[in-house]
Design a protein around this motif. Structure first.
Motif, PDB file in Angstrom:
ATOM      1  N   LEU A  58       0.825  -1.210   0.000  1.00 22.42           N
ATOM      2  CA  LEU A  58       0.000   0.000   0.000  1.00 22.42           C
ATOM      3  C   LEU A  58       0.859   1.260   0.000  1.00 22.42           C
ATOM      4  O   LEU A  58       0.533   2.244  -0.679  1.00 22.42           O
ATOM      5  N   ARG A  59       1.955   1.231   0.732  1.00 19.54           N
ATOM      6  CA  ARG A  59       2.850   2.387   0.757  1.00 19.54           C
ATOM      7  C   ARG A  59       3.484   2.623  -0.628  1.00 19.54           C
ATOM      8  O   ARG A  59       3.569   3.749  -1.112  1.00 19.54           O
ATOM      9  N   ALA A  60       3.894   1.548  -1.281  1.00 19.55           N
ATOM     10  CA  ALA A  60       4.499   1.660  -2.606  1.00 19.55           C
ATOM     11  C   ALA A  60       3.475   2.102  -3.654  1.00 19.55           C
ATOM     12  O   ALA A  60       3.775   2.911  -4.541  1.00 19.55           O
ATOM     13  N   ILE A  61       2.246   1.589  -3.526  1.00 19.86           N
ATOM     14  CA  ILE A  61       1.197   1.942  -4.489  1.00 19.86           C
ATOM     15  C   ILE A  61       0.822   3.417  -4.343  1.00 19.86           C
ATOM     16  O   ILE A  61       0.548   4.102  -5.343  1.00 19.86           O
ATOM     17  N   ALA A  82      16.911  -2.739   1.586  1.00 18.34           N
ATOM     18  CA  ALA A  82      15.956  -2.482   2.666  1.00 18.34           C
ATOM     19  C   ALA A  82      14.687  -3.312   2.519  1.00 18.34           C
ATOM     20  O   ALA A  82      14.137  -3.811   3.520  1.00 18.34           O
ATOM     21  N   GLU A  83      14.193  -3.456   1.289  1.00 15.84           N
ATOM     22  CA  GLU A  83      12.934  -4.179   1.052  1.00 15.84           C
ATOM     23  C   GLU A  83      13.069  -5.098  -0.160  1.00 15.84           C
ATOM     24  O   GLU A  83      12.439  -4.889  -1.198  1.00 15.84           O
ATOM     25  N   PRO A  84      13.882  -6.133  -0.048  1.00 14.34           N
ATOM     26  CA  PRO A  84      14.121  -7.021  -1.197  1.00 14.34           C
ATOM     27  C   PRO A  84      12.864  -7.760  -1.667  1.00 14.34           C
ATOM     28  O   PRO A  84      12.628  -7.904  -2.866  1.00 14.34           O
ATOM     29  N   GLN A  85      12.049  -8.230  -0.704  1.00 10.15           N
ATOM     30  CA  GLN A  85      10.850  -8.987  -1.079  1.00 10.15           C
ATOM     31  C   GLN A  85       9.840  -8.093  -1.799  1.00 10.15           C
ATOM     32  O   GLN A  85       9.247  -8.487  -2.806  1.00 10.15           O
ATOM     33  N   LEU A  86       9.651  -6.872  -1.268  1.00 12.02           N
ATOM     34  CA  LEU A  86       8.701  -5.932  -1.893  1.00 12.02           C
ATOM     35  C   LEU A  86       9.120  -5.612  -3.324  1.00 12.02           C
ATOM     36  O   LEU A  86       8.281  -5.621  -4.230  1.00 12.02           O
ATOM     37  N   LYS A  87      10.390  -5.328  -3.528  1.00 10.82           N
ATOM     38  CA  LYS A  87      10.843  -4.997  -4.874  1.00 10.82           C
ATOM     39  C   LYS A  87      10.671  -6.174  -5.812  1.00 10.82           C
ATOM     40  O   LYS A  87      10.199  -6.029  -6.945  1.00 10.82           O
ATOM     41  N   ASP A  88      11.040  -7.354  -5.348  1.00 10.08           N
ATOM     42  CA  ASP A  88      10.927  -8.558  -6.165  1.00 10.08           C
ATOM     43  C   ASP A  88       9.476  -8.789  -6.586  1.00 10.08           C
ATOM     44  O   ASP A  88       9.186  -9.045  -7.761  1.00 10.08           O
ATOM     45  N   GLU A  89       8.548  -8.651  -5.647  1.00 12.98           N
ATOM     46  CA  GLU A  89       7.133  -8.922  -5.936  1.00 12.98           C
ATOM     47  C   GLU A  89       6.540  -7.868  -6.864  1.00 12.98           C
ATOM     48  O   GLU A  89       5.799  -8.209  -7.800  1.00 12.98           O
ATOM     49  N   ARG A 124      13.694 -12.200 -14.305  1.00 17.51           N
ATOM     50  CA  ARG A 124      14.688 -13.138 -13.789  1.00 17.51           C
ATOM     51  C   ARG A 124      15.718 -12.467 -12.879  1.00 17.51           C
ATOM     52  O   ARG A 124      16.475 -13.169 -12.195  1.00 17.51           O
ATOM     53  N   ASN A 125      15.772 -11.157 -12.903  1.00 17.13           N
ATOM     54  CA  ASN A 125      16.776 -10.451 -12.100  1.00 17.13           C
ATOM     55  C   ASN A 125      16.136  -9.233 -11.444  1.00 17.13           C
ATOM     56  O   ASN A 125      16.656  -8.121 -11.520  1.00 17.13           O
ATOM     57  N   SER A 126      15.000  -9.456 -10.805  1.00 13.15           N
ATOM     58  CA  SER A 126      14.156  -8.353 -10.347  1.00 13.15           C
ATOM     59  C   SER A 126      14.827  -7.465  -9.307  1.00 13.15           C
ATOM     60  O   SER A 126      14.639  -6.241  -9.316  1.00 13.15           O
ATOM     61  N   ARG A 127      15.598  -8.032  -8.412  1.00 18.38           N
ATOM     62  CA  ARG A 127      16.175  -7.223  -7.342  1.00 18.38           C
ATOM     63  C   ARG A 127      17.282  -6.286  -7.838  1.00 18.38           C
ATOM     64  O   ARG A 127      17.633  -5.337  -7.163  1.00 18.38           O
TER      65      ARG A 127
END
Length: 483
Positions: free
Chosen positions: A54-57, A215-222, A296-299
């Motif tokens: 929600l913060r990113a959106i 800081a937010e690897p999972q958020l960026k990846d998703e 394939r290299n999202s992060r």
């Protein structure tokens, strides 16, 4: 300005329209696709309880409202300003024939802008359910704006037999729906909707790429992966929509594309084929780049890579819009109005009575004589000056919409090396406009009386070869300009 003959040095009026339109299309299609992206992403975040999403959106919504609400709106006004100067006749036709269509579109546009503002500024104020509803209201109104404008844009290529049958009778507006739902309407709507969806993904990759991977690897990846998925429907379904669209295009216009394809080995592509080739190549490059660099290299997907995707999308969009424009040649409204504003039904009348005497844009008492490359001295006979003035008005009225003197599609280069006789032969070919003429498929017929064509010949000879000579017998018949 020299309205209604908008003489833009080097670029020409057509490219001014093109540059503004491409910039606007890149934003307006995002305004539609992004309108669906935001509430869908928000709904996903609420459903999964993801406050980080929600913060990113919300950050993406801020980027969205600034880009679409400011730059999209201003460039839209810029298009109206440019087409009104470059093509006053065709602009008038679109306004008069679709006046209620434009009114409907403006209603949706006003609701769209209001909903966008409420959506962003009500982020922490409105209940989540109400906030989502506002987002979907925006998405619906934005898409409906596309639904309306698409009918008017496709009308310019395929106005349809019913409307063409009424053209010139004063009853054109009674065929509003036939003109609106014209032969290319639905395939074009599908194609543009798919492009809007892909644009939502392209721009979302820009904001997602700025998320700190440490800081937010999972958020960026998703978010990178979820945004990349928005490009898939376009690349899977666009080929189908493209062939559907081509099947709806008149054979005479489709021949421009077929000619380029059939002459690839000879290196004689038509412009429309070159542009279509760029669309295919850039689209394939986007798909490969997004898969290997984002999916394939999202992060490690950074802003630079996201801007590369945006640049490729810009190239594909620009080429697609250029192809659509070129498919209309030699018309600006298919089978009705040529690209220089002359209606097809007026050709005979102008040839019989004269172009200068009948064109509503040439009713002026003191037409200027510029002759950019010709220094008219005091020793030049008044009759010669008057004749060159007639020729210049012929050039400005019938050639300036597509050509410049020294820049894009330059007359100076096209006629370079031709003497007066050769220029006259070329103009005679355009004037006769025979079915076997090599220019018939992409250039309007040259209209006017023989004296007016001769005046244009003299003007071009003076412009290209600096040749200012008197032809007493012909000038005596032509007389002074009648404006």
């Amino acid at each position: 300005m020299n309205y209604p003959f908008w003489d833009v040095p080097l670029l020409g009026s057509g490219w001014i329209i093109g540059l503004i339109a491409i910039f606007h299309v890149m934003i307006s299609h995002f305004a539609v696709g992004g309108g669906f992206y935001l509430p869908m992403a928000e709904a996903k975040a609420i459903r999964e309880g993801r406050e980080d999403w929600l913060r990113a959106i919300r950050g993406h919504a801020r980027f969205f409202i600034i880009l679409t609400g400011v730059f999209g709106a201003v460039s839209g006004v810029g298009i109206w300003f440019a087409i009104g100067l470059a093509h006053p006749e065709s602009t008038s036709t679109l306004i008069h024939n679709f006046v209620f269509g434009w009114a409907i579109e403006w209603v949706f546009f006003i609701v769209e802008l209001t909903a966008a503002a409420v959506y962003y500024y009500g982020w922490d104020v409105l209940p989540r359910r109400i906030h989502l509803i506002v987002g979907w209201i925006y998405a619906f109104c934005a898409w409906m704006s596309l639904v309306i404008i698409n009918g008017i844009l496709t009308f310019m290529l395929t106005p349809g037999a019913s409307w063409l049958g009424a053209a010139g009778t004063g009853q054109e507006a009674t065929y509003f729906w036939q003109a609106f739902f014209n032969p290319t309407y639905f395939p074009s709507l599908v194609l543009r909707t798919l492009v809007c969806i892909s644009m939502a993904g392209v721009y979302a990759l820009i904001t997602a790429s700025r998320i700190d991977p440490l800081a937010e690897p999972q958020l960026k990846d998703e978010l990178i992966r979820w945004s990349a998925k928005w490009l898939l429907p376009s690349f899977i379904l666009v080929p189908i929509g493209f062939f559907w669209y081509l099947a709806s295009v008149p054979e005479s216009q489709r021949a421009l594309l077929n000619l380029g394809i059939s002459t690839i080995g000879q290196g004689t592509f038509t412009q429309v084929t070159r542009a279509a080739t760029v669309v295919v190549m850039t689209s394939a490059t986007i798909l490969a780049f997004v898969y290997f660099s984002a999916w394939r290299n999202s992060r490690h997907f950074n802003l630079g890579r996201a801007l590369c995707v945006l640049f490729l999308a810009f190239a594909a969009t620009a080429s697609a819009e250029h192809s659509r424009e070129m498919l209309r040649k030699p018309f600006v409204v298919g089978e009705h109005m040529y690209s220089n504003g002359i209606r097809k039904q007026e050709v005979e009348k102008f040839n019989r009575e004269g172009y200068l005497a009948n064109s509503m844009w040439l009713q002026t008492d003191t037409p200027p004589v510029s002759l950019r490359r010709v220094a008219l001295s005091e020793r030049v006979e008044p009759d010669v000056t008057a004749n060159l003035a007639r020729g210049e008005l012929m050039f400005r009225g019938q050639c300036l919409a597509c050509h410049t003197v020294d820049g894009y599609r330059p007359i100076a280069r096209l006629l370079q090396g031709r003497d007066r006789q050769s220029i006259g032969s070329f103009l005679k070919t355009l004037h006769e406009n025979k079915p076997d003429s090599p220019y018939r498929s992409y250039m309007p017929p040259l209209v006017g009386t023989p004296d007016e064509v001769e005046a244009l010949t003299d003007y071009l000879d003076a412009l290209i070869n600096h040749n200012v000579k008197s032809r007493p017998s012909q000038l005596a018949q032509a007389g002074k300009p009648s404006f």
